[in-house]
Write a protein that holds these residues in place. Sequence first.
Motif, PDB file in Angstrom:
ATOM      1  N   VAL A 114      56.492  42.706  87.686  1.00  0.00           N
ATOM      2  CA  VAL A 114      57.720  42.047  87.248  1.00  0.00           C
ATOM      3  C   VAL A 114      58.913  42.465  88.106  1.00  0.00           C
ATOM      4  O   VAL A 114      59.846  41.683  88.309  1.00  0.00           O
ATOM      5  N   TYR A 152      59.536  39.979  90.696  1.00  0.00           N
ATOM      6  CA  TYR A 152      59.649  38.609  90.208  1.00  0.00           C
ATOM      7  C   TYR A 152      61.079  38.318  89.743  1.00  0.00           C
ATOM      8  O   TYR A 152      61.889  39.211  89.586  1.00  0.00           O
ATOM      9  N   ARG A 176      63.433  36.742  86.750  1.00  0.00           N
ATOM     10  CA  ARG A 176      63.396  36.454  85.312  1.00  0.00           C
ATOM     11  C   ARG A 176      63.995  35.081  85.031  1.00  0.00           C
ATOM     12  O   ARG A 176      64.985  34.693  85.646  1.00  0.00           O
ATOM     13  N   ALA A 213      58.863  35.943  83.891  1.00  0.00           N
ATOM     14  CA  ALA A 213      59.202  36.378  85.241  1.00  0.00           C
ATOM     15  C   ALA A 213      58.248  35.643  86.165  1.00  0.00           C
ATOM     16  O   ALA A 213      57.041  35.625  85.926  1.00  0.00           O
ATOM     17  N   TYR A 214      58.785  35.002  87.193  1.00  0.00           N
ATOM     18  CA  TYR A 214      57.940  34.240  88.112  1.00  0.00           C
ATOM     19  C   TYR A 214      58.060  34.779  89.530  1.00  0.00           C
ATOM     20  O   TYR A 214      59.049  35.414  89.901  1.00  0.00           O
ATOM     21  N   ASP A 215      57.024  34.510  90.298  1.00  0.00           N
ATOM     22  CA  ASP A 215      56.976  34.923  91.693  1.00  0.00           C
ATOM     23  C   ASP A 215      57.885  33.982  92.491  1.00  0.00           C
ATOM     24  O   ASP A 215      57.642  32.773  92.518  1.00  0.00           O
ATOM     25  N   PRO A 216      58.920  34.502  93.150  1.00  0.00           N
ATOM     26  CA  PRO A 216      59.829  33.615  93.886  1.00  0.00           C
ATOM     27  C   PRO A 216      59.144  32.885  95.042  1.00  0.00           C
ATOM     28  O   PRO A 216      59.563  31.791  95.409  1.00  0.00           O
ATOM     29  N   PRO A 225      56.481  29.838  92.478  1.00  0.00           N
ATOM     30  CA  PRO A 225      57.008  29.729  91.112  1.00  0.00           C
ATOM     31  C   PRO A 225      55.977  29.325  90.052  1.00  0.00           C
ATOM     32  O   PRO A 225      56.238  29.488  88.872  1.00  0.00           O
ATOM     33  N   THR A 272      53.339  30.890  89.551  1.00  0.00           N
ATOM     34  CA  THR A 272      52.784  32.155  89.065  1.00  0.00           C
ATOM     35  C   THR A 272      53.838  32.858  88.218  1.00  0.00           C
ATOM     36  O   THR A 272      54.889  33.238  88.712  1.00  0.00           O
ATOM     37  N   ALA A 273      53.529  33.018  86.932  1.00  0.00           N
ATOM     38  CA  ALA A 273      54.483  33.645  86.016  1.00  0.00           C
ATOM     39  C   ALA A 273      53.751  34.587  85.072  1.00  0.00           C
ATOM     40  O   ALA A 273      52.535  34.470  84.875  1.00  0.00           O
TER      41      ALA A 273
END
Length: 135
Positions: free
Chosen positions: A37, A40, A42, A95-98, A101, A103-104
Amino acid sequence: MTAGDKIVLCFGVDLIACAIVWRLALVVWKRRHDAVVAGYVRVRGVVTDNYVDGSGSDTDYYQVVSYEVDGAQYQYTHDSRAYRPWPVGEPFELAYDPAQPTTAVEADYDDSWNKKLTIALSVSGLVFIGAAWVG
């Protein structure tokens, strides 16, 4: 100490050992979650549906959460089951992977029930040890 007392004592010690191992595993899991997290972004999503698995008393519910990143809509299905459906429209922190997106993960790891289980195992173990000690 009788043979029965020894069995009760061993059971109590086993319960406490299980509590310790369970708690250590949760600490490791929380550290891994927090490390993921940390990289990632939020975002607040909203529960839009509940995926239903099973029927009757064996029904499990998984929250389907919609969230938006730069105007694009994404969906996340929570991987932890619930025994009742979550209210549609309920906020849900993700929270997602920038870099990806789609992937959360759940933003905050709530281990309150795990703490209660650890305490229950420990107290039960102490009760059994006490019963064996008193005989």
